[in-house]
Design a protein around this motif. Structure first.
Motif: not given
Length: 387
Positions: A233-251
């Motif tokens: 669950d910790r890996i999933e929480a960090v992964r989903r947070s990072v993925a969302m941030k990465a998507e916004i940063v790329v935009r």
């Protein structure tokens, strides 16, 4: 590649060893590894990036005592030599004196433009070491190894680096993307409960700003993240947070538009941090959590979201055992006008006008500069009256 696949969109892969989120920024693209045992694997993962087998590590004294030797062994397993500097822990380190100390030390170590700086620590060290790398010899590469939950899900990804000024937080800095991020979830077991929860303030922010399903997942799984056995669950929480941030940063890499969404809660938070002297009275993630609750309260009062939404936000934060209101901050605070004045130093001020991140509901944040001071003062006055 299947039809319709975007090559410039962040991607994630998950396996037994954790997950990898790719941040596609052209020639500055990099991977964020999320999982256990990454300090031990640091040599394997960093070696392909090096021109010579040597790195300069900047850490703080607390983190160095816990993790520096594990990192040294991981690097040595692939023949990489390490020199290290440990700075004092705490937000006060993000200042000119320690920044000067770090950059001069890197020069003393004869770090060249093609060398690698490694930031081993929480957000303070990541921001400071990244800024030092950005300006040293007009830019050297660096690796982020975030050791706090807050840094793993937020400050280590996206390339924002910098230090604080007496006038406000993060007012001096540069955009400088890392070459690699290693978010070792094993190190979270060494965090004090308060620091873990402060980091969770940034995790829940992602659900609140753009992913209602993630918020629902956190309501179900959040309390269990405090258990050291909750690795998946910790890996999933960090992964989903990072993925969302990465998507916004790329935009929006340099925060000309959408990236400001990542500052949900931060306009209030940065004012509260300034009011408490960037001290242990209020950790950054605690301020983010309180700021998110205030942002939803302001949104509800402006008729932008349902009246029930601020209550849902506060209920989850309280279930996690987190600070949710100004009443939870020990010691004196300025009055409402004083806090509003501190907001005026925020980086999101445009032509002297504050921009707020508000919400039409959980998962539906947006940026606006059209917020009457009167409405902000009323929210702050009411919150202060509960102290």
């Amino acid at each position: 590649m299947t039809a319709g696949t975007r090559t410039d969109a962040p991607s994630a892969t998950t396996g037994r060893a954790g997950a990898v989120v790719h941040v596609p920024l052209g020639t500055r693209a990099y991977d964020v590894h999320v999982g256990g045992g990454l300090l031990a694997r640091s040599g394997e993962l960093i070696a392909p990036l090096l021109d010579r087998p040597r790195v300069a590590v900047i850490s703080d004294e607390t983190v160095a005592a816990l993790h520096l030797e594990t990192l040294r062994a991981g690097l040595a397993s692939h023949g990489i030599e390490m020199v290290a500097l440990a700075l004092p822990p705490g937000e006060a380190t993000k200042s000119w004196p320690q920044f000067t100390r770090a950059t001069e030390w890197l020069l003393e170590q004869k770090i060249e433009r093609r060398d690698m700086v490694v930031a081993l620590g929480g957000g303070v060290i990541g921001d400071l070491a990244g800024f030092a790398a950005a300006v040293l010899r007009r830019g050297v590469r660096f690796v982020q190894i975030p050791t706090s939950l807050l840094a793993q899900v937020d400050s280590s990804v996206g390339g924002k680096t910098g230090i604080n000024a007496p006038q406000g937080k993060n007012l001096i800095g540069a955009f400088h993307q890392p070459a690699l991020v290693l978010a070792d979830t094993d190190v979270l077991d060494t965090l004090p409960r308060r620091d873990f929860l402060a980091g969770y303030g940034e995790v829940v922010k992602y659900g609140l700003l753009g992913d209602a399903d993630f918020f629902d997942w956190l309501v179900a799984h959040g309390p269990g993240l405090l258990d050291p056995g909750a690795e998946a669950d910790r890996i999933e929480a960090v992964r989903r947070s990072v993925a969302m941030k990465a998507e916004i940063v790329v935009r929006d890499e340099t925060e000309q538009g959408d990236r400001a969404l990542l500052n949900l809660g931060h306009t209030f938070c940065h004012a509260l941090e300034a009011a408490t002297g960037y001290s242990d009275r209020l950790l950054h993630g605690e301020g983010v959590a309180i700021g998110c609750a205030l942002a939803f309260e302001l949104s509800a009062r402006l008729g932008l979201c349902a009246q029930e939404e601020p209550g849902r936000v506060r209920a989850h934060l309280r279930e996690m055992g987190m600070k949710t209101d100004l009443a939870d901050i020990p010691g004196p605070l300025p009055d409402a006008r004083g806090l509003l004045g501190l907001m005026g130093q925020d980086k999101k001020v445009v032509q002297g006008k504050l921009r707020f991140i508000l919400a039409r509901g959980i998962g539906e944040a947006f940026v606006t500069g059209d917020v009457p001071d009167k409405a902000v003062l009323e929210v702050l006055d009411d919150a202060l009256s509960m102290r």
